[in-house]
Scaffold this motif. Sequence first.
Motif, PDB file in Angstrom:
ATOM      1  N   ILE A  91       0.858  -1.320  -0.024  1.00  0.00           N
ATOM      2  CA  ILE A  91       0.053  -0.106  -0.076  1.00  0.00           C
ATOM      3  C   ILE A  91       0.947   1.028   0.064  1.00  0.00           C
ATOM      4  O   ILE A  91       0.247   2.447  -0.569  1.00  0.00           O
ATOM      5  N   ALA A  92       1.859   1.178   0.694  1.00  0.00           N
ATOM      6  CA  ALA A  92       2.819   2.475   0.565  1.00  0.00           C
ATOM      7  C   ALA A  92       3.083   2.930  -0.668  1.00  0.00           C
ATOM      8  O   ALA A  92       3.064   4.312  -0.590  1.00  0.00           O
ATOM      9  N   ARG A  93       3.304   2.355  -1.282  1.00  0.00           N
ATOM     10  CA  ARG A  93       3.890   2.752  -2.703  1.00  0.00           C
ATOM     11  C   ARG A  93       2.705   3.561  -3.501  1.00  0.00           C
ATOM     12  O   ARG A  93       3.031   4.398  -4.458  1.00  0.00           O
ATOM     13  N   HIS A  94       1.316   3.579  -2.970  1.00  0.00           N
ATOM     14  CA  HIS A  94       0.333   4.313  -3.435  1.00  0.00           C
ATOM     15  C   HIS A  94       0.074   5.358  -3.196  1.00  0.00           C
ATOM     16  O   HIS A  94      -0.608   6.358  -3.552  1.00  0.00           O
ATOM     17  N   PHE A  95       0.871   5.919  -1.945  1.00  0.00           N
ATOM     18  CA  PHE A  95       0.717   7.047  -1.262  1.00  0.00           C
ATOM     19  C   PHE A  95       1.131   8.371  -2.133  1.00  0.00           C
ATOM     20  O   PHE A  95       2.090   8.634  -2.476  1.00  0.00           O
ATOM     21  N   ARG A  96       0.152   9.253  -2.348  1.00  0.00           N
ATOM     22  CA  ARG A  96       0.503  10.386  -2.723  1.00  0.00           C
ATOM     23  C   ARG A  96       0.515  11.723  -1.953  1.00  0.00           C
ATOM     24  O   ARG A  96       0.175  11.329  -0.608  1.00  0.00           O
ATOM     25  N   PRO A  97       1.376  12.846  -2.004  1.00  0.00           N
ATOM     26  CA  PRO A  97       1.551  13.760  -0.895  1.00  0.00           C
ATOM     27  C   PRO A  97       0.348  14.185  -0.271  1.00  0.00           C
ATOM     28  O   PRO A  97       0.254  14.447   0.852  1.00  0.00           O
ATOM     29  N   GLY A  98      -0.841  14.171  -0.773  1.00  0.00           N
ATOM     30  CA  GLY A  98      -2.060  14.514  -0.445  1.00  0.00           C
ATOM     31  C   GLY A  98      -2.381  13.639   0.617  1.00  0.00           C
ATOM     32  O   GLY A  98      -3.200  13.870   1.665  1.00  0.00           O
ATOM     33  N   ASP A  99      -2.234  12.259   0.473  1.00  0.00           N
ATOM     34  CA  ASP A  99      -2.598  11.105   1.497  1.00  0.00           C
ATOM     35  C   ASP A  99      -1.690  11.275   2.703  1.00  0.00           C
ATOM     36  O   ASP A  99      -2.311  11.218   3.893  1.00  0.00           O
ATOM     37  N   ILE A 100      -0.543  11.594   2.473  1.00  0.00           N
ATOM     38  CA  ILE A 100       0.431  12.016   3.665  1.00  0.00           C
ATOM     39  C   ILE A 100      -0.352  13.011   4.460  1.00  0.00           C
ATOM     40  O   ILE A 100      -0.232  12.802   5.674  1.00  0.00           O
ATOM     41  N   HIS A 101      -0.436  13.937   3.738  1.00  0.00           N
ATOM     42  CA  HIS A 101      -0.957  15.327   4.403  1.00  0.00           C
ATOM     43  C   HIS A 101      -2.220  15.074   5.176  1.00  0.00           C
ATOM     44  O   HIS A 101      -2.259  15.442   6.532  1.00  0.00           O
ATOM     45  N   ILE A 102      -3.266  14.506   4.663  1.00  0.00           N
ATOM     46  CA  ILE A 102      -4.688  14.392   5.359  1.00  0.00           C
ATOM     47  C   ILE A 102      -4.386  13.403   6.658  1.00  0.00           C
ATOM     48  O   ILE A 102      -4.888  13.489   7.646  1.00  0.00           O
TER      49      ILE A 102
END
Length: 464
Positions: A91-102
């Motif tokens: 799953i980690a490889r699918h994270f976008r910066p916006g996902d990290i932010h929220i």
Amino acid sequence: MSRTLLQGGQVVSMSPQRPDSERADVLVDGTRIVAVGEDLEPHGAEVVDLTGRVVIPGLINAHLHTWQTSMRYLGADWTLPQYLAMAHGEIARHFRPGDIHIATLAGAVTQLAAGVTTIADWSHNCVTSEHADAGVDALTRAGIRAVFLHGTPHGLRDRSHDVAEIDRLSAGLIATDPLLSLGMAIKGPQQSRPEVVVADLRAAADRGLLASMHQSAGPPGPGWRAVTDAGLWSPSTNIVHGTGLPQDLVDTLVAAGATFTCTPENELGQGHTTRLAERVIAAGSAPSLGTDTEMVTSGEVLIAARLLLAVQRGIQHDDALTRTGLGAGEVALTAEDALSWATVEGARALGLADRVGRIEAGMEADLVVVDARMLNLWPPHDAVASALNANTANIEAVMVAGQWRKRDHELVGVDLPTIKDELRRSGNEFARRLRLPGTLDKVRRRVVRRVVDRQLSAQAAQRP
């Protein structure tokens, strides 16, 4: 600058110069505590009546992966190998910066609601500068005190930490936000080659940064000896979990000033094993506490404190039972010890002991008000035990650097509906990928799991 007088509460200061608990006032001027004592004069301060409440230092969560908040409890039944394979390998490889932010924003706000004023945010999915910046910006928006521990995904045992990225971050937003500091979430001796971990720790030492690492599910490998020989263990070294470390190595680490962080609920449930805290205590030190990942367990650090206390008491009783046929006549560790792990020891582990963790004049005004009038804590016979047994619903107010972040049981300045909506949208995508994998995802899942199992087996077979 604003002044606030917290009046009439039962204060648990965690200061060795004061009683375990006392009826006292706390005067805050700007970002700092300026006085603690009875019947303080307000001198123009806003007076807050805290009769029936308990005032404690802001709690400290010394190990948390906020970037995983959107995936809450998707891994509630996972073992450690399953977590590594699914969360990191898939799953980690699918994270976008916006996902990290929220996720980071929601995770930090959740901690504030639970009385945590400082976190060590172990952000080990910073695949790009944009991912790292998203995490830092979210922490700033939350208004929490934090050590942003920059890390990268699992794997790449031959690659040293990206010090250019560390230098970029140290010159950016972190340099101007008084609540934020920078550290390195390194792979450490268990997950990188000896020469790599030595280089990483030297890079952290050269920059005066905290370096934190995992160690779990296996004996220490040769990297531990390499770091010892290089003389790189220091108070700026933090070991998370630390399971599998023998007493003599723990003694060496404690003597060098290194700190340890236990995440007991996660360690018990996922199979890290649990035998660390008693070794740290036997070496003359004490652990700090974290909650690890909300993919798997609760993010409430007071739950972690109570669990670790129960585990350590259980070990004491088991040892006594083996020797005498009876449990221990008296417990060696108290409720105050457990609360210190979530305050004083957390501050020490993060290099913040001169700023937070105690209620004393001159310290930063990071304070928590526990509503002991609520039925689950009433009557409050013992203020320390009441605070230890509180839950999020009992946290009436939270102050960080003199600013209210929660008051009257409500978060201040937080748009919860928007945060929840964005968190749900982000998390639903990851939940779908986990529950309804495509053909290629299924193949990748099997391959990643085999790789993880092979790596863990190799770690289990290591000897220093």
